[in-house]
Design an enzyme around this catalytic site. Sequence first.
Site, PDB file in Angstrom:
ATOM      1  N   ASP A 131     -30.000 -64.124   6.318  1.00 48.37           N
ATOM      2  CA  ASP A 131     -31.195 -63.264   6.459  1.00 48.37           C
ATOM      3  C   ASP A 131     -30.951 -62.278   7.590  1.00 48.37           C
ATOM      4  OD1 ASP A 131     -31.221 -65.173   8.483  1.00 48.37           O
ATOM      5  OD2 ASP A 131     -33.378 -65.484   8.443  1.00 48.37           O
ATOM      6  N   HIS A 180     -27.436 -69.735  17.376  1.00 51.76           N
ATOM      7  CA  HIS A 180     -27.682 -70.680  16.275  1.00 51.76           C
ATOM      8  C   HIS A 180     -26.662 -70.491  15.133  1.00 51.76           C
ATOM      9  CE1 HIS A 180     -31.703 -71.502  17.936  1.00 51.76           C
ATOM     10  NE2 HIS A 180     -31.989 -70.214  17.901  1.00 51.76           N
TER      11      HIS A 180
HETATM   12  C1  BDR Z   1     -32.544 -69.515  12.753  1.00 51.56           C
HETATM   13  O1  BDR Z   1     -33.634 -68.667  12.450  1.00 51.56           O
HETATM   14  C2  BDR Z   1     -33.260 -67.325  12.644  1.00 51.56           C
HETATM   15  O2  BDR Z   1     -34.132 -66.703  13.549  1.00 51.56           O
HETATM   16  C3  BDR Z   1     -31.859 -67.304  13.179  1.00 51.56           C
HETATM   17  O3  BDR Z   1     -31.136 -66.238  12.583  1.00 51.56           O
HETATM   18  C4  BDR Z   1     -31.317 -68.643  12.782  1.00 51.56           C
HETATM   19  O4  BDR Z   1     -30.751 -68.623  11.495  1.00 51.56           O
HETATM   20  C5  BDR Z   1     -32.834 -70.248  14.048  1.00 51.56           C
HETATM   21  O5  BDR Z   1     -33.994 -71.034  13.921  1.00 51.56           O
HETATM   22 CA    CA Z   2     -30.258 -66.437  10.364  1.00 46.30          CA
END
Ligand code: BDR
Ligand code: CA
Length: 313
Positions: free
Chosen positions: A9, A243
């Site tokens: 995303d 993340h």
């Molecule tokens: C996840 O949510 C999105 O904001 C980041 O890209 C990551 O995939 C972290 O909770």
């Molecule tokens: Ca993401």
Amino acid sequence: MQRLIVDTDLGIDDALALLYLFASAEAQIDAITTVHGNVPVDIATANIFEVLSVAGVETLPEVASGSAEPLSGSRVHATHVHGEDGLGGWTARGRVALGRLSEHSASELIVRLARQSPGEITLLLIGPATNAALALRDDPAGFRALARIVMMGGAVFEPGNVTSTAEFNVYADPEAAKEVISSGVTLTMVGLDVTRRVSLTREVLEGELGGRRDARAEFLRCVARQGFSFYKNISGWEGFYLHDPLAAAVALDRSLVQCRRMKVDIETTGELTRGMTVAERRPWIQGGENAEVCVEVDAAKFLGLFTEPVLRG
Ligand code: BDR
Ligand code: CA
């Protein structure tokens, strides 16, 4: 060499995950697929070409656009975290042209590639699991031809980051995450339990970039500035969590983390707990384990692997 489909995303940490994978000799990206999440899916798709351009990728992977909506419920975006364009405003200076898109949808492409190379492809999920769930619904046997799923998502021992109980990727499509986790494909859950232990600070970024002003350095400053400003506002900390880069690194090198095999499910109906990762934590209850949950990470080793190729380019 690890063959991958990256489903994203495409927000700021997704961009860093892709830069990391493109720089790694261990990764072969067969396809990149997009999904609603941090930003609407059309923006995520356009962002792929921004990242490919910054990364200087010559042989383009197949790119497919995916689901604009979760399986049920309303769309949830995180533009307050990632910026309206998902890249901290990078595209305000003009977008690169959209490249060629696959004739297949994201979910079709996932099962098509899995069927072509059974047991060879890892699906790296770094956004909501909608495309994966649609692929599973449409062609369960094709989906099960995937070698493995590495999913950035969930929080077993940690609090959530959207609500007190839910992590964003799961919260944005809990029904999809629930179906994918129980698909029968080997699944590694790289959740907030480990991703909150790896971060990039302004000090480290500027130290690594030095005075560089090339396009890659400016891109890194732009996406990082967005992350710094979000966390500075909520906590005063000038850093942000890596993340998705950690999930990408785990897809290439499982030894970065220690995992616990657990029975994991997702709450889909709770008034206060929709999107919560519910894992069986009672040691005396055995059976039904369906995921390996990352519980420890060698953060120093990961940062060593990430910093050199991504920040020094
Ligand atoms: C996840 O949510 C999105 O904001 C980041 O890209 C990551 O995939 C972290 O909770
Ligand atoms: Ca993401």
